[in-house]
Scaffold this active site. Structure first.
Site: not given
Length: 348
Positions: A228, A232
């Site tokens: 995750d 980003k």
């Protein structure tokens, strides 16, 4: 645009909050020069679709969705046919993390449908999709495309991407970006290795607490694998001009012990995690012995092109070490700001 028609896909945690905020906005801005008209509220198994494009009443939308036997619009053909029939501009609000839906963004944008989304998949998967999305979106060479907004793909409600874009567009040179990009990882290490007051909690105990409080995914491995955060960083790197092909094309430190990667369930994983607490305790003690603490961060060096995600030590006086709760913090080191980073910090 005096009337804007809104199709909402996804009614999980983010989607429900969006419905609430949109409903409040519509109620309190009836005299606004533009009128927002919800025409679709959909989940993966059912949908509420306004066939005549009259507004869906949002306060009862979830109840109606629970009773609905209408299938969701199929993408892209059925959805595009429906959107083209709307008597005004259409915004698709994608509140999912569905990579298949994100793959249809270019077709939607080419046909003038606008997109607003926190879905990271379209912007952090293979760079060919990123290129296709922005080639299809409205711009100087494509005035007929739809606008695309994905601010919430990094930092949720924090102005991270808009800050980066403004730095670049106003002539600043971004040198480095680093920070804590995950509310889950923030909570884990602020609890496991807090600054100023020692913690005797084992790392496995903190992970269980975070899961029980709802800070992690149902299976904490989906947070602890670092992907995750890597997604980003991929988005930030691409906006900074780096040609990062995929979110796995740079080093990512997983916090999942190798033998537990294949655990049959989240509960089995958590039951076994305590057997590996010693290694994490040693990392914490080693950092404390030199007056530092450990944090799980993303780092991006624009000048060298280096991107990485993992554990690093920080002085206890640093803003990253002093973070509280599940806050995010992103530091921009630029030519204009020098050694004093421009910091965006807050609830992620």
């Amino acid at each position: 645009m005096t009337k804007v028609y809104i199709a909402i896909i996804g009614v999980g945690g983010v989607g429900k909050e969006f419905l609430k905020q949109l409903s409040n906005y519509i109620t309190s801005n009836r005299s606004a020069p533009h009128i927002l008209i919800p025409i679709v509220v959909s989940r993966s198994s059912a949908a509420v679709v306004s066939q005549d494009y009259s507004p869906i009443f949002l306060p009862s939308a979830l109840d109606n969705l629970a009773r609905s036997t209408t299938n969701p619009l199929s993408f892209p053909d059925e959805a595009l046919s429906y959107f083209r029939g709307a008597p005004g501009e259409v915004i698709l609000v994608d509140n999912t993390s569905d990579e298949k839906l994100a793959a249809h963004y270019p077709a939607l944008l080419k046909n003038g449908v606008h997109i607003a989304t926190p879905n990271k998949k379209g912007f952090s998967s293979d760079i060919t999709l990123w290129d296709s999305i922005f080639a299809s979106a409205r711009g100087p060479s494509n005035l007929g495309g739809g606008y695309v907004f994905h601010e919430a793909t990094v930092g949720a409600g924090l102005p991270v991407l808009s800050t980066l874009r403004e730095l670049i567009e106003t002539g600043d040179k971004v040198k480095k970006i680093e920070g804590i990009f995950s509310g889950t990882m923030s909570f884990l290490f602020n609890t496991f290795a807090p600054v100023g007051s020692g913690s005797s909690a084992r790392f496995s105990e903190v992970v269980v607490k975070a899961r029980d409080l709802g800070y992690t995914e149902p299976d904490p491995r989906d947070d602890l694998n670092g992907l995750d955060v890597a997604r980003k960083l991929t988005i930030l790197a691409r906006l900074s001009g780096l040609n990062v092909r995929t979110p796995t094309s740079f080093p990512i430190q997983t916090l999942i012990p190798k033998p537990l990667e294949s655990a049959a369930s989240a509960d089995e994983f958590l039951q076994g995690l305590g057997d590996y607490d010693t290694a994490m305790d040693e990392l914490k003690r080693d950092a404390e012995a030199i007056g530092k603490t450990i944090r799980y961060v993303g780092k991006l060096d624009v000048e060298s092109g280096h991107v990485e995600v993992g554990l690093h030590t920080f002085n206890t006086s640093s803003p990253i070490a002093g973070l509280k709760g599940s806050d995010n913090i992103i530091s921009f080191y630029t030519e204009r700001y020098g050694d004093n980073a421009l910091i965006v910090q807050g609830a992620g």
